[in-house]
Write a protein that holds these residues in place. Structure first.
Motif, PDB file in Angstrom:
ATOM      1  N   ASP A 189     -12.004 -37.607 -28.887  1.00 41.96           N
ATOM      2  CA  ASP A 189     -11.630 -39.247 -29.531  1.00 41.96           C
ATOM      3  C   ASP A 189     -10.692 -39.813 -28.647  1.00 41.96           C
ATOM      4  OD1 ASP A 189     -13.278 -38.796 -31.976  1.00 41.96           O
ATOM      5  OD2 ASP A 189     -11.683 -37.559 -32.853  1.00 41.96           O
ATOM      6  N   PHE A 190     -11.198 -40.851 -27.931  1.00 45.55           N
ATOM      7  CA  PHE A 190     -10.240 -41.596 -27.048  1.00 45.55           C
ATOM      8  C   PHE A 190      -9.142 -42.511 -28.009  1.00 45.55           C
ATOM      9  CE2 PHE A 190     -13.906 -40.912 -24.593  1.00 45.55           C
ATOM     10  CZ  PHE A 190     -13.251 -40.507 -23.390  1.00 45.55           C
ATOM     11  N   ASP A 191      -9.481 -42.722 -29.061  1.00 43.36           N
ATOM     12  CA  ASP A 191      -8.768 -43.709 -29.811  1.00 43.36           C
ATOM     13  C   ASP A 191      -9.210 -43.588 -31.236  1.00 43.36           C
ATOM     14  OD1 ASP A 191     -11.162 -45.463 -29.983  1.00 43.36           O
ATOM     15  OD2 ASP A 191     -10.289 -46.858 -28.482  1.00 43.36           O
ATOM     16  N   LYS A 192      -9.097 -44.620 -32.142  1.00 43.21           N
ATOM     17  CA  LYS A 192      -9.408 -44.570 -33.759  1.00 43.21           C
ATOM     18  C   LYS A 192     -11.208 -44.857 -33.840  1.00 43.21           C
ATOM     19  CE  LYS A 192      -4.867 -45.836 -35.848  1.00 43.21           C
ATOM     20  NZ  LYS A 192      -4.375 -47.020 -36.629  1.00 43.21           N
ATOM     21  N   ASN A 193     -11.580 -45.533 -32.552  1.00 42.09           N
ATOM     22  CA  ASN A 193     -12.989 -45.851 -32.699  1.00 42.09           C
ATOM     23  C   ASN A 193     -13.873 -44.876 -32.006  1.00 42.09           C
ATOM     24  OD1 ASN A 193     -11.439 -48.818 -32.713  1.00 42.09           O
ATOM     25  ND2 ASN A 193     -12.611 -48.053 -34.502  1.00 42.09           N
ATOM     26  N   TRP A 194     -13.676 -45.007 -30.463  1.00 42.56           N
ATOM     27  CA  TRP A 194     -14.771 -44.363 -29.727  1.00 42.56           C
ATOM     28  C   TRP A 194     -14.386 -42.727 -29.502  1.00 42.56           C
ATOM     29  CZ3 TRP A 194     -18.698 -46.974 -28.523  1.00 42.56           C
ATOM     30  CH2 TRP A 194     -18.936 -48.205 -28.436  1.00 42.56           C
ATOM     31  N   GLN A 195     -15.622 -42.217 -29.221  1.00 43.25           N
ATOM     32  CA  GLN A 195     -15.787 -40.693 -29.042  1.00 43.25           C
ATOM     33  C   GLN A 195     -16.745 -40.555 -28.267  1.00 43.25           C
ATOM     34  OE1 GLN A 195     -17.944 -37.622 -31.823  1.00 43.25           O
ATOM     35  NE2 GLN A 195     -15.939 -38.081 -32.964  1.00 43.25           N
ATOM     36  N   ILE A 196     -16.578 -39.258 -27.424  1.00 44.84           N
ATOM     37  CA  ILE A 196     -17.805 -38.548 -26.716  1.00 44.84           C
ATOM     38  C   ILE A 196     -17.921 -37.228 -27.371  1.00 44.84           C
ATOM     39  CG2 ILE A 196     -17.521 -40.029 -24.586  1.00 44.84           C
ATOM     40  CD1 ILE A 196     -15.960 -37.479 -23.241  1.00 44.84           C
ATOM     41  N   ASN A 197     -19.054 -36.672 -27.115  1.00 41.83           N
ATOM     42  CA  ASN A 197     -19.055 -35.244 -27.654  1.00 41.83           C
ATOM     43  C   ASN A 197     -20.326 -34.514 -27.021  1.00 41.83           C
ATOM     44  OD1 ASN A 197     -21.826 -36.090 -29.206  1.00 41.83           O
ATOM     45  ND2 ASN A 197     -20.383 -37.615 -30.083  1.00 41.83           N
ATOM     46  N   ALA A 198     -20.516 -33.267 -27.043  1.00 42.46           N
ATOM     47  CA  ALA A 198     -21.638 -32.528 -26.846  1.00 42.46           C
ATOM     48  C   ALA A 198     -21.914 -31.450 -27.754  1.00 42.46           C
ATOM     49  CB  ALA A 198     -20.980 -31.780 -25.475  1.00 42.46           C
ATOM     50  N   SER A 199     -23.164 -31.124 -28.090  1.00 45.64           N
ATOM     51  CA  SER A 199     -23.545 -30.518 -29.331  1.00 45.64           C
ATOM     52  C   SER A 199     -24.546 -29.402 -28.756  1.00 45.64           C
ATOM     53  CB  SER A 199     -23.979 -31.188 -30.409  1.00 45.64           C
ATOM     54  OG  SER A 199     -25.190 -32.049 -29.960  1.00 45.64           O
ATOM     55  N   TYR A 200     -24.813 -28.396 -29.356  1.00 44.28           N
ATOM     56  CA  TYR A 200     -25.976 -27.684 -29.063  1.00 44.28           C
ATOM     57  C   TYR A 200     -26.401 -26.872 -30.521  1.00 44.28           C
ATOM     58  CZ  TYR A 200     -28.529 -23.205 -27.782  1.00 44.28           C
ATOM     59  OH  TYR A 200     -29.168 -22.063 -27.738  1.00 44.28           O
ATOM     60  N   LYS A 201     -27.720 -26.734 -30.643  1.00 49.43           N
ATOM     61  CA  LYS A 201     -28.411 -26.250 -31.836  1.00 49.43           C
ATOM     62  C   LYS A 201     -29.202 -24.806 -31.510  1.00 49.43           C
ATOM     63  CE  LYS A 201     -32.451 -29.312 -31.912  1.00 49.43           C
ATOM     64  NZ  LYS A 201     -33.087 -30.314 -32.730  1.00 49.43           N
ATOM     65  N   PHE A 202     -29.438 -24.126 -32.440  1.00 47.63           N
ATOM     66  CA  PHE A 202     -30.063 -22.801 -32.395  1.00 47.63           C
ATOM     67  C   PHE A 202     -30.871 -22.684 -33.506  1.00 47.63           C
ATOM     68  CE2 PHE A 202     -30.468 -18.269 -32.356  1.00 47.63           C
ATOM     69  CZ  PHE A 202     -30.827 -17.969 -31.261  1.00 47.63           C
ATOM     70  N   GLY A 203     -32.119 -22.939 -33.393  1.00 48.21           N
ATOM     71  CA  GLY A 203     -32.895 -22.720 -34.626  1.00 48.21           C
ATOM     72  C   GLY A 203     -33.165 -21.472 -35.114  1.00 48.21           C
TER      73      GLY A 203
END
Length: 205
Positions: free
Chosen positions: A166-180
């Motif tokens: 979270d850069f500040d109260k509003n903007w965010q970068i993320n990475a995710s992974y799912k394993f079915g």
């Protein structure tokens, strides 16, 4: 002496409580997110004669996050996704593209902490999904075709993970992974399980 000690303990406790209260003044946040990623299927049994190659897709959705404390939160939401994967025959090298469209609902337990001018976080948890359409060579595999039964199951579930900043109260970068974990293939003797990774951005209110 005892009175002074009790006064000191009470003052410290009040300070800690007021600090926690101010940190948790607005524990609930909602926002929009969008991302792009790669996905394919883990094939087994009779389907090992095919190879599922990762292809690009994307997703967009809304999320809701509740901070239980400054360092722990729970997050859920709903994502609308479009995934693609190339199915290639290992015998004659012919291939077709599998195109999937559906929705997913993840639920993450998140550990977070201050890092630099923002906040880093990492989380994990289950997800559930529902396929609206999955087409192979123009044929929807969720529907009966030419008198034959459906080829794939609509319902999916598994586990996933997320990491971000979270850069500040509003903007965010993320990475995710799912394993079915759900077998999406209805035919006997074969198995077909989902997996994918993505990167994205989010805006919180």
């Amino acid at each position: 002496m005892k009175k002074n000690m009790l006064t000191f303990v009470f003052a410290v406790g009040t300070l800690i409580f007021s600090t926690q209260l101010s940190a948790q003044e607005n524990p609930l946040s909602v926002g929009f997110k969008a991302g792009t990623g790669l996905s394919n299927y883990r094939l087994g049994g009779d389907m090992k004669s095919l190879k599922s190659k990762m292809s690009f897709g994307g997703s967009a959705g809304v999320f809701i996050k509740y901070d239980l404390s400054p360092n722990f939160a729970v997050q859920s939401g709903i994502d609308v996704y479009y995934n693609t994967s190339k199915l290639e025959s290992l015998t004659d090298k012919s291939s077709d593209k599998l195109k999937s469209f559906g929705v997913e609902i993840p639920l993450y337990g998140i550990v977070q902490g201050e890092l630099g001018s923002g906040k880093a976080f990492i989380g994990a948890g289950p997800y559930a999904g529902y396929g609206i359409s999955t087409k192979l060579d123009g044929v929807n595999l969720y529907k009966k075709n030419n008198g034959t039964g459906t080829t794939m199951n609509r319902f999916d579930y598994g586990v996933g993970g997320i990491v971000g900043y979270d850069f500040d109260k509003n903007w965010q970068i993320n990475a995710s992974y799912k394993f079915g974990l759900a077998d999406l293939h209805k035919g006997k003797g074969g198995s077909m399980k989902n997996q994918g990774a993505s990167i994205g951005i989010a805006y919180k209110f």
